[in-house]
Write a protein that holds these residues in place. Structure first.
Motif, short mmCIF file in Angstrom:
data_model
loop_
_atom_site.label_atom_id
_atom_site.label_comp_id
_atom_site.label_asym_id
_atom_site.label_seq_id
_atom_site.Cartn_x
_atom_site.Cartn_y
_atom_site.Cartn_z
N ARG A 58 0.79 -1.06 0.23
CA ARG A 58 -0.18 -0.23 -0.33
C ARG A 58 1.09 1.08 0.01
NH1 ARG A 58 -5.13 -1.86 3.99
NH2 ARG A 58 -5.81 -3.66 3.22
N GLU A 59 0.27 1.96 -0.14
CA GLU A 59 0.94 3.73 -0.58
C GLU A 59 1.42 4.07 0.52
OE1 GLU A 59 0.40 7.63 -1.83
OE2 GLU A 59 -0.98 6.66 -2.26
N THR A 96 5.79 3.58 0.97
CA THR A 96 6.79 5.61 1.49
C THR A 96 7.95 5.76 1.87
OG1 THR A 96 4.72 6.40 0.29
CG2 THR A 96 6.85 7.63 1.34
N ASP A 147 4.90 -1.98 -5.94
CA ASP A 147 5.45 -2.00 -5.48
C ASP A 147 5.84 -2.95 -4.39
OD1 ASP A 147 6.43 0.84 -5.89
OD2 ASP A 147 4.51 2.16 -4.93
#
Length: 486
Positions: free
Chosen positions: A136-137, A141, A172
């Protein structure tokens, strides 16, 4: 031999084992192995005491493994900080253990990544083997920020964001320097593109062996396995008893393919090599021991296996040669141009073994899908090819896979090789080598597996960290063979 099992099989084995153990014992075994591996990495660059360790902790047991391992490191004097990606679903016992050991626990969303400070080791416990899709984002990050510190990353069971069963990377994902996996390997740790993100693999024995079935989903031959399969001539052997391999390769445009395929075959264990094609002069100039014939293949003399396709072109003579070879009642390896010229119905109808050796682009053409689909899902592609063509398939690439059309037979993955092997003509050498092993008596699955293993080792020998040409690989096969036998 390394073996790998699917998530479903591993989960069932874990449940069976946990039913016989005290509550939490299995997680403690995993955490102890993880902590030991982390401590070893820290000692290589300094020491455990006083080091700074960051745990990336998701929900569930994977995060619990990381937390309990962090507690063990904290008790040895490391400064351990856990960043929880899902604070309300973090493993309560693991959080309590880390705090009791002097570790710090924070919600990942409350931490500014530029204030984390010095980091000596990152432990990735975000998602486990049940995770699906990419990170997940927010987690992605955080991972990027910690990757930028340059600290080594240790993945718990497998890098977060990769698919455990297939080796796919659908978004990712963590790129680990090492992965500590528990009980058994998972397919995604051995198959690219996910394997490229796993780093060095460390298997921790948690007592799962007795609960796993006898037939794995994936297996990788090691030196001893390959050595046991290598054909060795007996005292009464002659060149014909050792096997004769026929090579149908090369063209006016690609005479070198014939030379390279014959070179691989001469070093592959068969007693003699017959060459059929327009490259006879070039072959004899390089390999005078070769038996040559103008063709067609069926008139060239007795062989125990055929290799057809490298550098063959696509003219009428090439089409006829492929059809002639496929009509033979001996094992046939089809590579390169031969894959474009074969008749699928003829291949499926053959009673003698057929071995197809495509790279990703050729596999995509055979399946009628984009190349990117094959490269992203190599395990599914090799299984589908084997089933569709009722053949053994060696799918070349950064991880070479070998599959058969026989149900409940593990796919094999080759662990050897080097990126320098991505060079023109290397596949021709592999075809000749593997065809020679077929002629020497190995079945198609074993011949493909052993051929890929030796080919990769030969490339390592020839390269020694630098560029390598296909002929160098062929010349290094005897050294690789001796290496395995030793």
């Amino acid at each position: 031999m390394r073996t790998a099992y699917s998530v479903e099989t591993v989960r069932a084995a874990e449940r069976a084992l946990m039913a016989r153990l005290p509550d939490g014992a299995l997680m403690q075994r995993a955490a102890a192995g993880l902590a030991a591996a982390c401590a070893d990495l820290l000692r290589r660059s300094g020491r455990v005491y006083g080091s700074r360790v960051v745990l990336l902790v998701g929900s569930g047991d994977n995060g619990g493994d990381a937390l309990y391992a962090g507690a063990r490191l904290a008790r040895r004097g490391a400064g351990v900080r856990a960043l929880l990606t899902a604070p309300d679903r973090a493993h309560e016992g693991g959080v309590a253990a880390l705090r009791a050991a002097g570790g710090r626990v924070d919600g990942a969303d409350r931490v500014s990544t530029d204030l984390i400070g010095r980091v000596d080791l990152v432990v990735d416990g975000i998602t486990g083997i049940g995770g699906r899709g990419g990170l997940r984002e927010g987690a992605a990050t955080l991972v990027r920020a910690l990757e930028a510190t340059g600290a080594p990353i240790v993945a718990v069971d497998l890098p977060s964001g990769v698919e455990a069963d297939t080796g796919e990377v659908l978004g990712d994902a963590v790129r680990a320097d090492a992965t500590v996996t528990f009980g058994t390997y998972k397919p995604g740790l051995l198959i690219d593109p996910a394997a490229d993100r796993a780093g060095a693999l460390h298997l921790v024995d948690i007592g799962l062996d007795d609960e796993l079935p006898g037939v794995p989903d994936l297996e990788a031959l090691q030196y001893a396995d390959v050595a046991a399969l290598l054909p060795v001539p007996a005292s009464e052997s002659d060149k014909y008893r050792r096997g004769v391999v026929g090579i149908v390769a090369g063209s006016a445009r690609y005479p070198g393919a014939a030379v390279l395929a014959v070179g691989g075959a001469l070093r592959g264990g068969a007693g003699a090599v017959r060459y059929v094609g327009p490259g006879a002069d070039a072959v004899i100039a390089r390999h005078p021991e070769t038996l040559v014939h103008s063709g067609p293949p069926s008139k060239a003399g007795r062989v125990q296996a055929w290799v057809v396709g490298p550098g063959l072109g696509d003219g009428t003579a090439a089409v006829s040669a492929v059809a002639d070879v496929l009509a033979a009642d001996v094992p046939v390896l089809v590579d390169a141009d031969g894959l474009r010229l074969l008749d699928a119905s003829v291949v499926r109808a053959r009673t003698a073994p057929t071995l197809l050796t495509p790279h990703a682009g050729e596999a995509a053409a055979l399946l009628g899908v984009p190349r990117e689909e094959v490269e992203a899902g190599r395990l599914a592609a090799v299984r589908e090819l084997a089933a569709r063509y009722r053949s053994t398939v060696l799918l070349k690439g950064s991880t070479t896979l070998v599959a058969t059309d026989t149900e409940h037979t593990p796919v094999r993955v080759n662990p050897t090789g080097t990126s320098w092997l991505a060079t023109a003509g290397s596949g021709d050498v592999l075809s000749g080598l593997t065809g020679s092993l077929l002629a020497a008596g190995l079945g198609p699955r074993d011949a493909a597996s052993v051929g890929a293993h030796l080919h990769g080792l030969a490339a390592r020998h020839a390269s020694d960290g630098g560029p390598v040409a296909a002929q160098d690989v062929a010349d290094a096969i005897p050294a690789a063979w001796r290496d395995v036998r030793a």
